[in-house]
Design a protein around this motif. Sequence first.
Motif, PDB file in Angstrom:
ATOM      1  N   UNK A   1      31.380  38.508  35.347  1.00 22.06           N
ATOM      2  CA  UNK A   1      31.347  39.928  35.694  1.00 22.06           C
ATOM      3  C   UNK A   1      32.184  40.744  34.736  1.00 22.06           C
ATOM      4  N   UNK A   2      31.622  41.847  34.342  1.00 21.05           N
ATOM      5  CA  UNK A   2      32.424  42.841  33.653  1.00 21.05           C
ATOM      6  C   UNK A   2      32.508  43.999  34.625  1.00 21.05           C
ATOM      7  N   UNK A   3      33.542  44.737  34.568  1.00 20.32           N
ATOM      8  CA  UNK A   3      33.742  45.784  35.567  1.00 20.32           C
ATOM      9  C   UNK A   3      33.310  47.140  35.032  1.00 20.32           C
ATOM     10  N   UNK A   4      32.155  47.165  34.357  1.00 22.83           N
ATOM     11  CA  UNK A   4      31.725  48.430  33.778  1.00 22.83           C
ATOM     12  C   UNK A   4      30.828  49.236  34.716  1.00 22.83           C
ATOM     13  N   UNK A   5      30.560  48.730  35.907  1.00 20.62           N
ATOM     14  CA  UNK A   5      29.770  49.471  36.873  1.00 20.62           C
ATOM     15  C   UNK A   5      28.281  49.466  36.603  1.00 20.62           C
ATOM     16  N   UNK A   6      27.811  48.630  35.686  1.00 18.38           N
ATOM     17  CA  UNK A   6      26.389  48.576  35.381  1.00 18.38           C
ATOM     18  C   UNK A   6      25.636  47.890  36.519  1.00 18.38           C
ATOM     19  N   UNK A   7      24.325  48.053  36.510  1.00 17.91           N
ATOM     20  CA  UNK A   7      23.497  47.388  37.514  1.00 17.91           C
ATOM     21  C   UNK A   7      23.651  45.875  37.405  1.00 17.91           C
ATOM     22  N   UNK A   8      23.771  45.370  36.179  1.00 22.18           N
ATOM     23  CA  UNK A   8      23.921  43.930  35.970  1.00 22.18           C
ATOM     24  C   UNK A   8      25.204  43.411  36.614  1.00 22.18           C
ATOM     25  N   UNK A   9      26.330  44.084  36.347  1.00 27.79           N
ATOM     26  CA  UNK A   9      27.596  43.617  36.927  1.00 27.79           C
ATOM     27  C   UNK A   9      27.598  43.803  38.438  1.00 27.79           C
ATOM     28  N   UNK A  10      26.949  44.854  38.936  1.00 26.48           N
ATOM     29  CA  UNK A  10      26.845  45.044  40.385  1.00 26.48           C
ATOM     30  C   UNK A  10      26.009  43.937  41.015  1.00 26.48           C
ATOM     31  N   UNK A  11      24.940  43.546  40.342  1.00 24.06           N
ATOM     32  CA  UNK A  11      24.109  42.444  40.838  1.00 24.06           C
ATOM     33  C   UNK A  11      24.875  41.146  40.904  1.00 24.06           C
ATOM     34  N   UNK A  12      25.710  40.897  39.913  1.00 22.94           N
ATOM     35  CA  UNK A  12      26.543  39.691  39.925  1.00 22.94           C
ATOM     36  C   UNK A  12      27.493  39.686  41.108  1.00 22.94           C
ATOM     37  N   UNK A  13      28.103  40.822  41.388  1.00 25.43           N
ATOM     38  CA  UNK A  13      29.021  40.917  42.515  1.00 25.43           C
ATOM     39  C   UNK A  13      28.279  40.727  43.832  1.00 25.43           C
ATOM     40  N   UNK A  14      27.073  41.239  43.931  1.00 19.37           N
ATOM     41  CA  UNK A  14      26.276  41.078  45.143  1.00 19.37           C
ATOM     42  C   UNK A  14      25.963  39.606  45.386  1.00 19.37           C
ATOM     43  N   UNK A  15      25.672  38.838  44.324  1.00 15.04           N
ATOM     44  CA  UNK A  15      25.423  37.402  44.481  1.00 15.04           C
ATOM     45  C   UNK A  15      26.610  36.717  45.142  1.00 15.04           C
ATOM     46  N   UNK A  16      27.810  37.030  44.698  1.00 16.75           N
ATOM     47  CA  UNK A  16      29.007  36.420  45.277  1.00 16.75           C
ATOM     48  C   UNK A  16      29.198  36.851  46.725  1.00 16.75           C
ATOM     49  N   UNK A  17      28.940  38.111  47.013  1.00 17.68           N
ATOM     50  CA  UNK A  17      29.065  38.612  48.383  1.00 17.68           C
ATOM     51  C   UNK A  17      28.042  37.927  49.293  1.00 17.68           C
TER      52      UNK A  17
END
Length: 192
Positions: free
Chosen positions: A26-42
């Motif tokens: 994850x990079x914390x740049x707020x992109x859709x890609x990084x948000x999708x990665x965070x959603x996977x973990x959640x």
Amino acid sequence: MEQILASIANAPVQDRPHFVYAKSASDSNGSMHSSGNQIDEILADYYYQQHGVYSVGIRLSNTMYGPWGHPESTLYQIFDRAAVNGTALDLSTSLDLSKLDLLHAEDAADAMIAAMQFRPANSKPVLFDLASSGSLSLSQINDATLQILDPAVSSVEIISPSDGHVAAAEKVKHAIGWSPRVELREGLIRTL
């Protein structure tokens, strides 16, 4: 990913498969890609809390390299330019001068296999950050690539990983017995 987790949750507990997923770090740049990665973990955490679905997550380096690289990536352009023209890529317009944690594709595959065989006694979901043995800037990668093609080019210093990467690497090595095997020079040779 949610459909897979839901299917596993609906299976009888004794028949549930071992679920391993991989994603880019994850990079914390707020992109859709990084948000999708965070959603996977959640989602992985939610399905464990609500349905007892166990999972192992692997965060892959954002800078993977190896044969069959993505032609639009800066790394691929460096390798292509060096192999075809024997010259360095002009990085003067590159804004990203940060250090890159490189991970060879073979090491990523080995880590996935190790993760598929990992199941701790408590069966809580686990998330591993894969880290290589060092980090380089794009300029250093450029120079290392040229040195492989022309040994007259001076060698490149590899920067030691940060304390955070060392801790992550030790955690992964202890838990699943994985550590990167492909050294940078060998990985570049295999890629070129």
